[in-house]
Design a protein around this motif. Sequence first.
Motif, short mmCIF file in Angstrom:
data_model
loop_
_atom_site.label_atom_id
_atom_site.label_comp_id
_atom_site.label_asym_id
_atom_site.label_seq_id
_atom_site.Cartn_x
_atom_site.Cartn_y
_atom_site.Cartn_z
N ALA A 1 6.26 -9.18 -13.50
CA ALA A 1 6.80 -7.94 -12.89
C ALA A 1 6.65 -7.99 -11.37
O ALA A 1 7.54 -7.56 -10.63
N LEU A 2 5.52 -8.54 -10.94
CA LEU A 2 5.27 -8.65 -9.49
C LEU A 2 6.28 -9.61 -8.85
O LEU A 2 6.80 -9.35 -7.77
N VAL A 3 6.54 -10.69 -9.56
CA VAL A 3 7.54 -11.66 -9.07
C VAL A 3 8.92 -11.01 -9.04
O VAL A 3 9.69 -11.18 -8.09
N ALA A 4 9.22 -10.22 -10.10
CA ALA A 4 10.52 -9.51 -10.16
C ALA A 4 10.65 -8.56 -8.97
O ALA A 4 11.73 -8.41 -8.41
N ALA A 5 9.53 -7.94 -8.60
CA ALA A 5 9.54 -7.03 -7.44
C ALA A 5 9.95 -7.78 -6.18
O ALA A 5 10.77 -7.30 -5.39
N GLY A 6 9.40 -8.98 -6.03
CA GLY A 6 9.74 -9.79 -4.87
C GLY A 6 11.17 -10.31 -4.92
O GLY A 6 11.89 -10.28 -3.93
N THR B 1 4.91 -1.29 -9.44
CA THR B 1 4.26 -0.20 -10.19
C THR B 1 4.09 -0.61 -11.64
O THR B 1 3.04 -0.36 -12.25
N TYR B 2 5.13 -1.26 -12.19
CA TYR B 2 5.02 -1.74 -13.57
C TYR B 2 3.85 -2.75 -13.68
O TYR B 2 3.09 -2.72 -14.66
N ALA B 3 3.76 -3.62 -12.68
CA ALA B 3 2.69 -4.63 -12.68
C ALA B 3 1.33 -3.96 -12.67
O ALA B 3 0.42 -4.34 -13.43
N LEU B 4 1.20 -2.94 -11.84
CA LEU B 4 -0.06 -2.20 -11.73
C LEU B 4 -0.42 -1.55 -13.07
O LEU B 4 -1.57 -1.60 -13.51
N LEU B 5 0.58 -0.98 -13.72
CA LEU B 5 0.38 -0.33 -15.03
C LEU B 5 -0.09 -1.36 -16.06
O LEU B 5 -1.03 -1.10 -16.83
#
Lengths: 101, 194
Positions: free
Chosen positions: B126-131, B140-144
């Motif tokens: 998800a973090l990679v998708a954010a980037g 936010t999804y990654a954090l969740l």
Amino acid sequence: VSGHIVPEIDAFVHESARLRVLVFLAMLNAADFMYLLRQTGLSRGNLSVQLGRLESAGLVDAAKRQVDGRLRTAYSLTAAGLDALIEYKSTMQTILAAIPD
Amino acid sequence: MSRSPESRLFQAYWEDGVLDLVAGCAVVLIGTGYLFEQMLVPAIVTPLALTAWFILRKQIVEPRAGYVQFASRRRQRSRWEVRGTVAVGLGLFALVLTLALGLRGEISTIRDLVAALPAFLVALAALVAAGLTRSWRFSTYALLLVSSGVATILVGTGPAMPLFLGGAVICGSGTMLLIRFVARSKDFADRDAT
């Protein structure tokens, strides 16, 4: 332009709606009518007219391509279009630099 | 941080919610796989999710948002980012597999830690998708997912729970974004017709 201290602006490129279309196409490789319609905020009629004029002037290319079984017209900037836009940018930079702060 | 107009166009490309919806469903399915101890589910779900995203984008988004091909520099950059992501993902998968096999039968805390790893892996994706998409909601999804992974370690619920929770939230967010996108497209079409 020689003889002019303040360079002359290319009026064809400078026209607001046409400039908008050119700038969008300069950022992209290709886009169809619907994408340009949504992103530029121009009316359907105005966009159609401006794309026609830009195509006639050789600044924009309209290529019909078969994408996913559908015939799609993808608009892209031609080399002449990119040159015109670069020239326009340079002219505007000169003009803007001449305006006192 | 001010973004270039091209960067904002690229970001807008991902705001229809289809990616969130498909990814959320995929994460829920992966969670179901863990629940029934079907470890091959991620390998099946991932290509299915990619295919579903492609089809939904063509059928729902493109007729409304139009077709665009970004400049080759952007596409090249995205390709490199995807390749990097796949490499990191494979490395982490190997690490998880090694840990899972190596720690078999070890103390329960370590087993719980391993149980949270799928959620951490999805969080990383998800973090990679954010980037990749320049859309920070994926952070936010990654954090969740990380939070629910930590909760898994503390409570000891197994790997399915954080995936269910995270997947459901991502799916819900995607559904709302898609509804908003379709409604806005209808507004735009109505305005354009007048």
